[in-house]
Every structure is written in C-alpha cells, then in structure tokens.
Design a protein around this motif. Structure first.
Motif, PDB file in Angstrom:
ATOM      1  N   GLU A 132       0.869  -1.172   0.000  1.00 19.96           N
ATOM      2  CA  GLU A 132       0.000   0.000   0.000  1.00 19.96           C
ATOM      3  C   GLU A 132       0.908   1.225   0.000  1.00 19.96           C
ATOM      4  OE1 GLU A 132      -3.090   2.212   3.102  1.00 19.96           O
ATOM      5  OE2 GLU A 132      -2.878   0.023   3.170  1.00 19.96           O
ATOM      6  N   GLY A 133       0.528   2.230  -0.751  1.00 17.02           N
ATOM      7  CA  GLY A 133       1.344   3.434  -0.820  1.00 17.02           C
ATOM      8  C   GLY A 133       0.536   4.684  -0.565  1.00 17.02           C
ATOM      9  N   GLU A 134       1.239   5.741  -0.177  1.00 13.45           N
ATOM     10  CA  GLU A 134       0.594   7.041  -0.005  1.00 13.45           C
ATOM     11  C   GLU A 134       1.625   8.139  -0.239  1.00 13.45           C
ATOM     12  OE1 GLU A 134      -0.991   7.045   3.991  1.00 13.45           O
ATOM     13  OE2 GLU A 134       0.850   7.866   4.809  1.00 13.45           O
ATOM     14  N   ILE A 135       1.133   9.271  -0.690  1.00 17.26           N
ATOM     15  CA  ILE A 135       2.043  10.390  -0.950  1.00 17.26           C
ATOM     16  C   ILE A 135       1.742  11.586  -0.050  1.00 17.26           C
ATOM     17  CG2 ILE A 135       2.563   9.751  -3.328  1.00 17.26           C
ATOM     18  CD1 ILE A 135       0.462  11.803  -4.233  1.00 17.26           C
ATOM     19  N   GLU A 136       0.606  11.529   0.655  1.00 15.83           N
ATOM     20  CA  GLU A 136       0.237  12.633   1.549  1.00 15.83           C
ATOM     21  C   GLU A 136       0.004  12.073   2.944  1.00 15.83           C
ATOM     22  OE1 GLU A 136      -2.453  14.116  -2.168  1.00 15.83           O
ATOM     23  OE2 GLU A 136      -2.859  12.421  -0.846  1.00 15.83           O
ATOM     24  N   ALA A 159      -0.699  12.050  -8.108  1.00 18.10           N
ATOM     25  CA  ALA A 159      -1.129  10.813  -7.466  1.00 18.10           C
ATOM     26  C   ALA A 159      -1.193   9.669  -8.473  1.00 18.10           C
ATOM     27  CB  ALA A 159      -2.492  11.011  -6.801  1.00 18.10           C
ATOM     28  N   LEU A 160      -1.757   9.932  -9.635  1.00 20.23           N
ATOM     29  CA  LEU A 160      -1.881   8.887 -10.655  1.00 20.23           C
ATOM     30  C   LEU A 160      -0.511   8.453 -11.174  1.00 20.23           C
ATOM     31  CD1 LEU A 160      -4.913  10.311 -12.661  1.00 20.23           C
ATOM     32  CD2 LEU A 160      -4.901   8.395 -11.044  1.00 20.23           C
ATOM     33  N   ASP A 161       0.396   9.391 -11.323  1.00 19.61           N
ATOM     34  CA  ASP A 161       1.750   9.046 -11.771  1.00 19.61           C
ATOM     35  C   ASP A 161       2.443   8.164 -10.740  1.00 19.61           C
ATOM     36  OD1 ASP A 161       4.043   9.501 -13.672  1.00 19.61           O
ATOM     37  OD2 ASP A 161       4.934  10.336 -11.844  1.00 19.61           O
ATOM     38  N   PHE A 162       2.232   8.462  -9.453  1.00 15.25           N
ATOM     39  CA  PHE A 162       2.805   7.650  -8.373  1.00 15.25           C
ATOM     40  C   PHE A 162       2.260   6.228  -8.447  1.00 15.25           C
ATOM     41  CE2 PHE A 162       2.462   5.858  -4.115  1.00 15.25           C
ATOM     42  CZ  PHE A 162       3.743   6.028  -3.599  1.00 15.25           C
ATOM     43  N   ILE A 163       0.965   6.091  -8.615  1.00 18.65           N
ATOM     44  CA  ILE A 163       0.348   4.757  -8.687  1.00 18.65           C
ATOM     45  C   ILE A 163       0.898   3.974  -9.876  1.00 18.65           C
ATOM     46  CG2 ILE A 163      -1.827   3.524  -9.052  1.00 18.65           C
ATOM     47  CD1 ILE A 163      -3.208   5.962  -7.643  1.00 18.65           C
ATOM     48  N   SER A 194     -13.293   9.146  -6.429  1.00 17.10           N
ATOM     49  CA  SER A 194     -13.867   8.809  -7.731  1.00 17.10           C
ATOM     50  C   SER A 194     -12.917   9.160  -8.874  1.00 17.10           C
ATOM     51  CB  SER A 194     -15.206   9.542  -7.931  1.00 17.10           C
ATOM     52  OG  SER A 194     -16.167   9.097  -7.004  1.00 17.10           O
ATOM     53  N   ASP A 195     -12.258  10.307  -8.771  1.00 15.97           N
ATOM     54  CA  ASP A 195     -11.345  10.731  -9.838  1.00 15.97           C
ATOM     55  C   ASP A 195     -10.166   9.772  -9.968  1.00 15.97           C
ATOM     56  OD1 ASP A 195     -12.970  12.902 -10.316  1.00 15.97           O
ATOM     57  OD2 ASP A 195     -11.727  14.335  -9.204  1.00 15.97           O
ATOM     58  N   ILE A 196      -9.621   9.338  -8.841  1.00 12.86           N
ATOM     59  CA  ILE A 196      -8.494   8.403  -8.881  1.00 12.86           C
ATOM     60  C   ILE A 196      -8.929   7.072  -9.471  1.00 12.86           C
ATOM     61  CG2 ILE A 196      -6.901   7.051  -7.459  1.00 12.86           C
ATOM     62  CD1 ILE A 196      -6.860   9.463  -5.507  1.00 12.86           C
ATOM     63  N   VAL A 197     -10.039   6.546  -8.987  1.00 15.90           N
ATOM     64  CA  VAL A 197     -10.517   5.234  -9.442  1.00 15.90           C
ATOM     65  C   VAL A 197     -10.923   5.273 -10.906  1.00 15.90           C
ATOM     66  CG1 VAL A 197     -12.381   3.551  -9.146  1.00 15.90           C
ATOM     67  CG2 VAL A 197     -11.175   4.449  -7.145  1.00 15.90           C
ATOM     68  N   SER A 198     -11.513   6.368 -11.334  1.00 17.57           N
ATOM     69  CA  SER A 198     -11.919   6.502 -12.733  1.00 17.57           C
ATOM     70  C   SER A 198     -10.715   6.464 -13.672  1.00 17.57           C
ATOM     71  CB  SER A 198     -12.688   7.810 -12.929  1.00 17.57           C
ATOM     72  OG  SER A 198     -13.010   8.011 -14.286  1.00 17.57           O
TER      73      SER A 198
END
Length: 286
Positions: A132-136, A159-163, A194-198
């Motif tokens: 599991e990761g997090e940036i904030e 966030a999306l680039d990190f994932i 929603s934005d991340i999952v989309s």
C-alpha cells in the motif's frame, strides 16, 4: 479458507464494491477476538499491526501468534504492516511472513517517496507480498507515527503518476480524513476517490475510519474504498470494556482475570461483526 494475499481480499471487495475491515490489533486478545468476529460474520478481514506493536511484542512472537490463531481458519485473512516509514522494519516483517506493508514515506518529497516505494514494491514481490502506498500524510498521530498538521494534497496527476510508476496494489489518498478521534464533522473530498478510481482501477484504502458516519462509509466504499482502516475504535472499545468490567469487579470484590479477558474479547468480537455488517463484507467469505 486460510491466510491469503492482500490483493485477493481487496480486489474482490473493490470489484463488488464492499469494504473490508482492516483492524489494528495490539495483543493476543485483540488478535484472537478480531479473527473470531471475522469467522462469526463470515467476512474477510485484514489484520493490521503498527510498528509500535511489532517492536513491543517482537516480530517473531507476533507472527507465531498469527500462525497459531489462523491455522484452519474458515474465512480469508491477511496480515498487514500499517504506516511504516522504517525500511528495516518492512524488511523484517516481509522476511517473517507478513502478507503486505504500507510504506509510509509521506513526509518525503514525492520524487523520493516514489523512488523508495518502487524499491519496496520490488522487495515485497520477492516474498509474494503486496504494498500500500501514499504520498500525503493522513492528519493525526497513530502509535507514534504521523503529524497533527494537515499535509498538502498533491494534484490528481501526481497521485496517478505515483500509482502507475510504483505499481502499488492499494493507494491511500488524503481526502480530509484523520487518524484518532474526530473533534468535529470531517469535510471529506469524496470526488477525489472517484477521480483516482476513474483514471486508474486501484483499490483505495480509507484511513481514519473510526468516527465516520454510516452515510460517509457507504458513499466512500461505493466509490472504491475497499480497505477500511479501524484503529481508534478498537482501542476505545478495549479500554471501555475493561473499565466497565473492573468497576463491577470492584463493586462485587470479585477479581478474576480470565473473566476480564473473556468479557473484553466478546466486546471486540462484537465490534468486528458490526464493522463487517456496516461495510458490507459480512457473508463475503470464501
């Protein structure tokens, strides 16, 4: 079932849009009771250990407890190391047999966080484990890790680039949630989930779950929060249950530690069953 990889649990929950309780235990009694609650609810469960718990009990003893209590268990369970900024502890737990880790490098610049998370993912894969990761940073202290200052939320594309670059199996965004007890109604950024999952079909971890409303849980789980972290609620239940029993023991002058353990364990089991029902994972064992 048995002990399974983290991704087996969260991916199924993500696809079917229910949440799995990810509960921080801190001793043998809470571990046993959480597992008993999962069995009673026929629910998968993610058992979490903090760095503080690993250091207090010792990874060898803690993992032997886990092996003993999950032998022949009838529901899917997995063992997760929560919020760990220490690469040495991550390696230690992966070597012992933890199924997944949260590498918490949220206090580092995003670029360095990304670089090190790539390394942790590669290390975990060698053990068949997930990350599991997090940036904030999630606001609030949990077992000595974190900050009471709210961190800066990164733009969606960061966030999306990190994932994408790290290949993390679960992502934990900051959405206005916080560890510990909420002092006021949190203002949550539901749309960010929603934005991340989309944009990227990755299961989301909801931190700071203790104290959110039923409506907030329902909304966030429907958006893709497949892993719902619970720590403070268990600690409060443990202490309140103990206090209730000890007050009655004092009144009756009956002092029986095994009865205390049974009383507290039953309350923790009930809490676990309640969480599974609330998040929709009850009856989802396989």
């Amino acid at each position: 079932m048995a002990v399974v990889p983290l991704k087996d649990i969260v991916q199924r929950a993500f696809d079917e849009r229910y949440g799995v309780p990810a509960i921080n235990i801190f001793n043998d009694l809470t571990l046993e009771a959480v597992l008993a609650g999962a069995v009673e609810a026929n629910s998968p469960v993610i058992v979490q250990t903090s760095v503080k718990t690993v250091r207090a009990i010792g990874s060898d003893v803690l993992f032997r407890m886990w092996e003993g209590m999950t032998a022949g268990i009838e529901v899917p369970v997995t063992l997760h190391l929560d919020h760990c900024p220490d690469r040495g502890v991550i390696t230690e737990c992966l070597e012992r047999g933890w199924n997944s880790v949260l590498f918490d490098a949220s206090e580092l610049p995003v670029e360095e966080n990304l670089r090190q998370t790539v390394d942790v993912v590669a290390e975990a894969r060698r053990f068949g484990a997930h990350v599991e990761g997090e940036i904030e940073a999630i606001t609030g202290m949990e077992d000595g890790i974190g900050s009471n200052e709210e961190g800066v939320r990164q733009p969606l594309e960061v966030a999306l680039d990190f994932i994408r670059q790290t290949g993390v199996d679960v992502f934990a965004p900051a959405i206005g949630n916080a560890h510990g007890t909420y002092k006021r109604e949190p203002v949550l950024d539901f749309q960010r989930v929603s934005d991340i999952v989309s944009a990227h079909q990755v299961p989301i971890a909801l931190h700071g779950g203790s104290g959110l409303s039923d409506a907030q849980f329902t909304d966030l789980i429907a958006r893709g929060c497949a892993k719902v972290n619970i720590s403070t609620a268990l600690k409060v239940e443990y202490m309140r249950s103990s206090l209730d029993f000890l007050k009655r023991a004092e009144q009756t002058d009956k002092w029986d530690p095994p009865s205390l353990f049974q009383h507290v364990g039953a309350d923790i089991t009930d809490l676990t069953v309640s969480l599974a029902k609330q998040f929709g994972s009850a009856g989802k064992g396989w």
